[in-house]
Design a protein around this motif. Structure first.
Motif, mmCIF file in Angstrom:
data_model
loop_
_atom_site.group_PDB
_atom_site.id
_atom_site.type_symbol
_atom_site.label_atom_id
_atom_site.label_comp_id
_atom_site.label_asym_id
_atom_site.label_seq_id
_atom_site.Cartn_x
_atom_site.Cartn_y
_atom_site.Cartn_z
ATOM 1 N N GLU A 98 0.707 -1.171 0.017
ATOM 2 C CA GLU A 98 0.041 0.085 -0.002
ATOM 3 C C GLU A 98 0.921 1.005 0.018
ATOM 4 O OE1 GLU A 98 -2.560 -0.752 3.423
ATOM 5 O OE2 GLU A 98 -4.019 -1.886 2.169
ATOM 6 N N ALA A 99 1.878 1.192 0.796
ATOM 7 C CA ALA A 99 2.752 2.464 0.834
ATOM 8 C C ALA A 99 3.578 2.807 -0.541
ATOM 9 C CB ALA A 99 4.086 2.082 2.099
ATOM 10 N N ILE B 107 5.403 5.960 -1.923
ATOM 11 C CA ILE B 107 6.513 6.077 -0.838
ATOM 12 C C ILE B 107 7.922 5.555 -1.452
ATOM 13 C CG2 ILE B 107 6.995 5.726 1.446
ATOM 14 C CD1 ILE B 107 3.949 6.037 1.953
ATOM 15 N N ASN B 108 8.911 5.662 -1.337
ATOM 16 C CA ASN B 108 10.261 5.534 -1.422
ATOM 17 C C ASN B 108 10.583 4.216 -0.753
ATOM 18 O OD1 ASN B 108 11.806 6.203 0.721
ATOM 19 N ND2 ASN B 108 11.729 8.120 -0.120
ATOM 20 N N GLY B 109 11.397 3.286 -1.214
ATOM 21 C CA GLY B 109 11.878 1.941 -0.671
ATOM 22 C C GLY B 109 12.564 2.412 0.801
ATOM 23 N N GLU C 157 10.843 0.430 4.058
ATOM 24 C CA GLU C 157 11.530 -0.395 4.870
ATOM 25 C C GLU C 157 11.475 0.078 6.288
ATOM 26 O OE1 GLU C 157 16.119 -1.951 5.817
ATOM 27 O OE2 GLU C 157 15.793 -0.481 4.167
ATOM 28 N N ARG C 158 11.400 1.401 6.728
ATOM 29 C CA ARG C 158 11.554 1.869 7.978
ATOM 30 C C ARG C 158 10.036 1.426 8.599
ATOM 31 N NH1 ARG C 158 12.770 7.190 7.250
ATOM 32 N NH2 ARG C 158 14.889 6.439 7.064
ATOM 33 N N ILE C 159 8.866 1.620 7.696
ATOM 34 C CA ILE C 159 7.785 1.504 8.188
ATOM 35 C C ILE C 159 7.480 0.026 8.631
ATOM 36 C CG2 ILE C 159 5.150 1.455 7.290
ATOM 37 C CD1 ILE C 159 5.707 3.557 5.460
#
Length: 158
Positions: A134-135, A140-142, A146-148
């Motif tokens: 969804e991100a 939204i960038n990679g 990854e952080r999410i």
């Protein structure tokens, strides 16, 4: 060419069959060996192909793709995407993550591969994959995806 691909494994279970970004989610499939017969998970395990009961004589074994197969998956996806984020079943539960690490090293320079050990399986893994997809669909960038996902890991129990 798409931007980001979310790669997972066939142990994933989704809470919703359709979600934003689903078309950019790919799976690495496991096979199952029962009494020397290999059942392909891509074809789906049907109750008619499984024995009526389990026992020691059945000798079940989960067959994890080897490094070469995973490397080929990465290369195939590189034709369609610029980046792969692989969110995989807990490395404590099966050896796929270790094989994926080796495969990612072998494709370095051809496509960026971010590996995330979900420390989960089934629905927990599915929630992380769905959130990542969804991100990505929202652009939204990679690095942020990854952080999410990494923030989800300590709070996801499955």
């Amino acid at each position: 060419m798409g931007s980001i691909c979310i790669l997972t494994d066939s142990a994933v279970q989704f809470t919703q069959p359709g979600f934003a970004g689903r078309e950019d989610v790919w799976q690495i499939s496991y096979n199952l060996r029962l009494n020397g017969t290999i059942l392909n998970s891509e074809e789906g395990f049907k109750s008619t192909t499984l024995p009526p009961s389990a026992g020691d004589a059945l000798q079940p074994a989960l067959l994890v793709p080897d490094v070469r197969q995973i490397q080929q998956t990465f290369l195939d996806l590189s034709d369609r995407y610029r980046e792969i984020i692989a969110i995989l079943t807990s490395s404590e539960l099966n050896p796929l993550f270790a094989s994926a690490e080796q495969a990612a090293v072998s494709v370095r320079g051809k496509i960026p591969v971010t590996l995330i050990d979900s420390q989960s399986i089934a629905l927990g893994l599915g929630l992380m994959v769905q959130t990542a997809a969804e991100a990505a669909a929202r652009g939204i960038n990679g690095v942020e995806i990854e952080r999410i996902v990494r923030r989800m890991i300590p709070r996801t129990y499955s």
